[in-house]
Design a protein around this motif. Structure first.
Motif, mmCIF file in Angstrom:
data_model
loop_
_atom_site.group_PDB
_atom_site.id
_atom_site.type_symbol
_atom_site.label_atom_id
_atom_site.label_comp_id
_atom_site.label_asym_id
_atom_site.label_seq_id
_atom_site.Cartn_x
_atom_site.Cartn_y
_atom_site.Cartn_z
ATOM 1 N N GLY A 1 1.239 -1.185 -0.089
ATOM 2 C CA GLY A 1 0.200 0.292 -0.175
ATOM 3 C C GLY A 1 0.796 1.196 0.131
ATOM 4 O O GLY A 1 0.911 2.142 -1.050
ATOM 5 N N MET A 2 1.485 1.312 1.037
ATOM 6 C CA MET A 2 2.864 2.634 1.060
ATOM 7 C C MET A 2 3.546 2.877 -0.917
ATOM 8 O O MET A 2 3.493 3.334 -1.090
ATOM 9 N N VAL A 3 4.004 1.810 -0.698
ATOM 10 C CA VAL A 3 4.250 2.018 -2.228
ATOM 11 C C VAL A 3 4.182 2.133 -3.321
ATOM 12 O O VAL A 3 4.210 2.642 -4.503
ATOM 13 N N ALA A 4 2.439 1.155 -3.781
ATOM 14 C CA ALA A 4 1.935 2.208 -4.423
ATOM 15 C C ALA A 4 0.868 3.358 -4.453
ATOM 16 O O ALA A 4 0.072 3.746 -5.136
ATOM 17 N N LEU A 5 1.174 4.330 -3.088
ATOM 18 C CA LEU A 5 0.171 5.157 -2.615
ATOM 19 C C LEU A 5 0.580 6.103 -4.038
ATOM 20 O O LEU A 5 1.872 6.635 -3.661
ATOM 21 N N PRO A 6 -0.465 6.692 -4.351
ATOM 22 C CA PRO A 6 -0.104 8.267 -5.862
ATOM 23 C C PRO A 6 0.869 9.174 -5.023
ATOM 24 O O PRO A 6 0.363 9.379 -3.951
ATOM 25 N N GLY A 7 2.378 9.592 -5.675
ATOM 26 C CA GLY A 7 3.299 10.265 -4.793
ATOM 27 C C GLY A 7 3.684 11.001 -6.488
ATOM 28 O O GLY A 7 3.237 11.149 -7.531
ATOM 29 N N ALA A 8 4.581 11.767 -6.198
ATOM 30 C CA ALA A 8 5.230 12.395 -6.475
ATOM 31 C C ALA A 8 6.277 11.886 -8.241
ATOM 32 O O ALA A 8 6.595 11.571 -9.170
ATOM 33 N N ASP A 9 6.567 10.811 -7.428
ATOM 34 C CA ASP A 9 7.294 8.731 -7.564
ATOM 35 C C ASP A 9 6.209 7.651 -8.713
ATOM 36 O O ASP A 9 7.215 8.459 -10.262
ATOM 37 N N PHE A 10 4.694 8.269 -8.473
ATOM 38 C CA PHE A 10 3.895 7.600 -9.387
ATOM 39 C C PHE A 10 3.940 8.523 -10.934
ATOM 40 O O PHE A 10 3.996 7.765 -11.473
ATOM 41 N N THR A 11 4.046 10.098 -10.429
ATOM 42 C CA THR A 11 3.946 11.217 -11.264
ATOM 43 C C THR A 11 4.698 11.447 -12.119
ATOM 44 O O THR A 11 4.395 10.674 -13.834
#
Length: 219
Positions: free
Chosen positions: A14-24
């Protein structure tokens, strides 16, 4: 079965998949090409490797307990994310949505040019720095990993296992995101759609960067 390990896997996923700057950043670069997206994904996992290594070595505790050092990392991370956001918005403003043939500039069928080796390295670097300079990560790992080390068990081997698991999850999730974006590429790379997604990415990165640079110390 190790119940604590299973629980940690769920929390870490869940922590890895949480959208953030890296996901963007991964999504934005995957719009350019599959190679750029995968390079960013690997870079993000590399950034996570830095944080997990620091947590295992105990250096994250030093970072968290030294406000000046922590604030420096926070400002560097915010400035870099802000730079990515503003550069994305600037590039969109300078690039026409369509070329003379009615398709997005790039290859004749409207697909973007494949990245040169230099662009591959840039995408890799962007993914790595976006995650490695995330000031929240040391706090998360420092508070999370010790909770899943059973009493009476040597902490170092267990912490190494947990840290490796986080990196493996990142190597699964972020390349999957890049491949999904590439799979949907024909639709996502339509001029209007791509412009909207890239614009949203630029705004999101700019907002995240401003929040880190101007916000209070994250503790």
């Amino acid at each position: 079965m190790d119940a604590q390990l299973i629980a940690f896997t769920g929390v870490a996923a869940g922590m890895v998949a949480l959208p953030g700057a890296d996901f963007t950043v991964v999504v934005r670069n995957a719009l350019a090409s599959r190679t750029a997206g995968l390079a960013s994904a690997v870079g993000v996992a590399g950034g996570l490797l830095v944080h997990t290594a620091l947590a295992v070595a105990g250096l994250a505790a030093v970072l968290v307990t030294m406000p000046v050092l922590f604030r420096t990392v926070q400002l560097l991370g915010g400035a870099y994310v802000l730079y990515l956001g503003l550069s994305t918005l600037y590039a969109i403003s300078r690039r026409p949505a369509r070329d003379g043939s009615g398709t997005r500039s790039g290859t004749p069928d409207g697909e973007p040019e494949r990245p040169a080796p230099r662009e591959f390295g840039r995408a890799l670097r962007q993914g790595f720095l976006t995650n490695a300079l995330n000031p929240k990560a040391p706090v998360l790992f420092l508070s999370l990993l010790p909770q899943f080390v059973p009493d009476g068990q040597p902490p170092l081997p267990r912490t190494l296992l947990l840290a490796a698991l986080v990196v493996v999850l990142a190597l699964i999730w972020f390349p999957a995101v890049a491949l999904l974006v590439d799979r949907l590429g024909r639709w996502l790379r339509r001029p209007r759609t791509a412009r909207a997604i890239e614009g949203g990415s630029g705004v999101a990165l700019t907002g995240l960067g401003l929040a880190l640079v101007t916000g209070p110390l994250l503790r």
